[in-house]
Design a protein around this motif. Structure first.
Motif, PDB file in Angstrom:
ATOM      1  N   MET A 172       0.843  -1.167   0.000  1.00 17.02           N
ATOM      2  CA  MET A 172       0.000   0.000   0.000  1.00 17.02           C
ATOM      3  C   MET A 172       0.896   1.240   0.000  1.00 17.02           C
ATOM      4  O   MET A 172       1.846   1.335   0.774  1.00 17.02           O
ATOM      5  CB  MET A 172      -0.902  -0.019   1.236  1.00 17.02           C
ATOM      6  CG  MET A 172      -1.843   1.161   1.295  1.00 17.02           C
ATOM      7  SD  MET A 172      -2.893   1.193   2.762  1.00 17.02           S
ATOM      8  CE  MET A 172      -3.871  -0.258   2.506  1.00 17.02           C
ATOM      9  N   ALA A 173       0.577   2.200  -0.837  1.00 13.71           N
ATOM     10  CA  ALA A 173       1.368   3.423  -0.936  1.00 13.71           C
ATOM     11  C   ALA A 173       1.029   4.359   0.215  1.00 13.71           C
ATOM     12  O   ALA A 173      -0.097   4.408   0.693  1.00 13.71           O
ATOM     13  CB  ALA A 173       1.092   4.119  -2.264  1.00 13.71           C
ATOM     14  N   ASN A 174       2.030   5.102   0.665  1.00  9.01           N
ATOM     15  CA  ASN A 174       1.811   6.103   1.694  1.00  9.01           C
ATOM     16  C   ASN A 174       1.150   7.326   1.092  1.00  9.01           C
ATOM     17  O   ASN A 174       1.499   7.747  -0.008  1.00  9.01           O
ATOM     18  CB  ASN A 174       3.128   6.509   2.347  1.00  9.01           C
ATOM     19  CG  ASN A 174       3.699   5.407   3.205  1.00  9.01           C
ATOM     20  OD1 ASN A 174       2.964   4.584   3.719  1.00  9.01           O
ATOM     21  ND2 ASN A 174       5.009   5.405   3.363  1.00  9.01           N
ATOM     22  N   ALA A 175       0.213   7.907   1.803  1.00  8.10           N
ATOM     23  CA  ALA A 175      -0.438   9.125   1.363  1.00  8.10           C
ATOM     24  C   ALA A 175       0.021  10.261   2.276  1.00  8.10           C
ATOM     25  O   ALA A 175      -0.119  10.163   3.493  1.00  8.10           O
ATOM     26  CB  ALA A 175      -1.954   8.970   1.429  1.00  8.10           C
ATOM     27  N   PRO A 176       0.579  11.319   1.707  1.00  8.00           N
ATOM     28  CA  PRO A 176       1.058  12.408   2.551  1.00  8.00           C
ATOM     29  C   PRO A 176      -0.108  13.142   3.210  1.00  8.00           C
ATOM     30  O   PRO A 176      -1.186  13.262   2.644  1.00  8.00           O
ATOM     31  CB  PRO A 176       1.799  13.321   1.582  1.00  8.00           C
ATOM     32  CG  PRO A 176       1.204  13.033   0.252  1.00  8.00           C
ATOM     33  CD  PRO A 176       0.777  11.586   0.289  1.00  8.00           C
ATOM     34  N   ILE A 177       0.128  13.602   4.431  1.00  7.39           N
ATOM     35  CA  ILE A 177      -0.842  14.445   5.118  1.00  7.39           C
ATOM     36  C   ILE A 177      -0.137  15.728   5.525  1.00  7.39           C
ATOM     37  O   ILE A 177       1.086  15.756   5.685  1.00  7.39           O
ATOM     38  CB  ILE A 177      -1.456  13.758   6.359  1.00  7.39           C
ATOM     39  CG1 ILE A 177      -0.381  13.421   7.376  1.00  7.39           C
ATOM     40  CG2 ILE A 177      -2.238  12.523   5.971  1.00  7.39           C
ATOM     41  CD1 ILE A 177      -0.922  13.013   8.732  1.00  7.39           C
TER      42      ILE A 177
ATOM     43  N   LYS B 147       7.725   8.896  12.788  1.00 11.88           N
ATOM     44  CA  LYS B 147       6.598   9.833  12.794  1.00 11.88           C
ATOM     45  C   LYS B 147       5.359   9.155  12.216  1.00 11.88           C
ATOM     46  O   LYS B 147       4.251   9.344  12.713  1.00 11.88           O
ATOM     47  CB  LYS B 147       6.954  11.088  11.992  1.00 11.88           C
ATOM     48  CG  LYS B 147       7.982  11.963  12.672  1.00 11.88           C
ATOM     49  CD  LYS B 147       8.487  13.093  11.792  1.00 11.88           C
ATOM     50  CE  LYS B 147       7.428  14.049  11.358  1.00 11.88           C
ATOM     51  NZ  LYS B 147       7.962  15.235  10.654  1.00 11.88           N
ATOM     52  N   LYS B 148       5.566   8.351  11.190  1.00 11.22           N
ATOM     53  CA  LYS B 148       4.468   7.619  10.558  1.00 11.22           C
ATOM     54  C   LYS B 148       3.750   6.744  11.568  1.00 11.22           C
ATOM     55  O   LYS B 148       2.517   6.706  11.622  1.00 11.22           O
ATOM     56  CB  LYS B 148       5.003   6.786   9.401  1.00 11.22           C
ATOM     57  CG  LYS B 148       4.006   5.877   8.731  1.00 11.22           C
ATOM     58  CD  LYS B 148       4.705   5.136   7.616  1.00 11.22           C
ATOM     59  CE  LYS B 148       4.503   3.708   7.492  1.00 11.22           C
ATOM     60  NZ  LYS B 148       4.119   2.787   8.433  1.00 11.22           N
ATOM     61  N   ASP B 149       4.524   6.050  12.397  1.00 22.50           N
ATOM     62  CA  ASP B 149       3.921   5.171  13.400  1.00 22.50           C
ATOM     63  C   ASP B 149       3.168   5.961  14.470  1.00 22.50           C
ATOM     64  O   ASP B 149       2.108   5.539  14.929  1.00 22.50           O
ATOM     65  CB  ASP B 149       4.982   4.284  14.055  1.00 22.50           C
ATOM     66  CG  ASP B 149       5.498   3.203  13.110  1.00 22.50           C
ATOM     67  OD1 ASP B 149       4.810   2.901  12.107  1.00 22.50           O
ATOM     68  OD2 ASP B 149       6.585   2.659  13.384  1.00 22.50           O
TER      69      ASP B 149
END
Length: 86
Positions: free
Chosen positions: A1-6, A27-29
């Motif tokens: 699954m691709a990461n989506a920036p926020i 940070k993602k976690d």
């Protein structure tokens, strides 16, 4: 699954960065866990919102547009309404 920036404001990003550093994680976690906990803690409120939204839909295009655009029936009529498919 691709990461989506926020995007978050700089203060929130600083809090995420510091939290990740002190917990020894990414940070993602931190964001992943925080969002999941937030949703779990607000599940009843989200459920009520979903049921309210579903109650506003009557199968017409107009009801979908009103809900998505947050318009009253009168406001939708004032901007020209919606042509319903046959």
């Amino acid at each position: 699954m691709a990461n989506a920036p926020i995007k978050v404001d700089p203060r929130t990003d600083q809090l995420i960065t510091q939290t990740a550093h002190f917990l020894g994680t990414s940070k993602k976690d931190v964001v992943d866990v925080a969002v999941r906990e937030y949703i779990e803690n607000h599940r009843e409120q989200i459920h009520r919102g979903v049921l309210d939204a579903l109650g506003q839909l009557d199968g017409t295009t107009a009801s979908s547009v009103r809900l998505l655009a947050n318009l009253t029936p009168g406001e939708l009529a004032d901007i020209g309404g919606v042509d319903e498919p046959n």
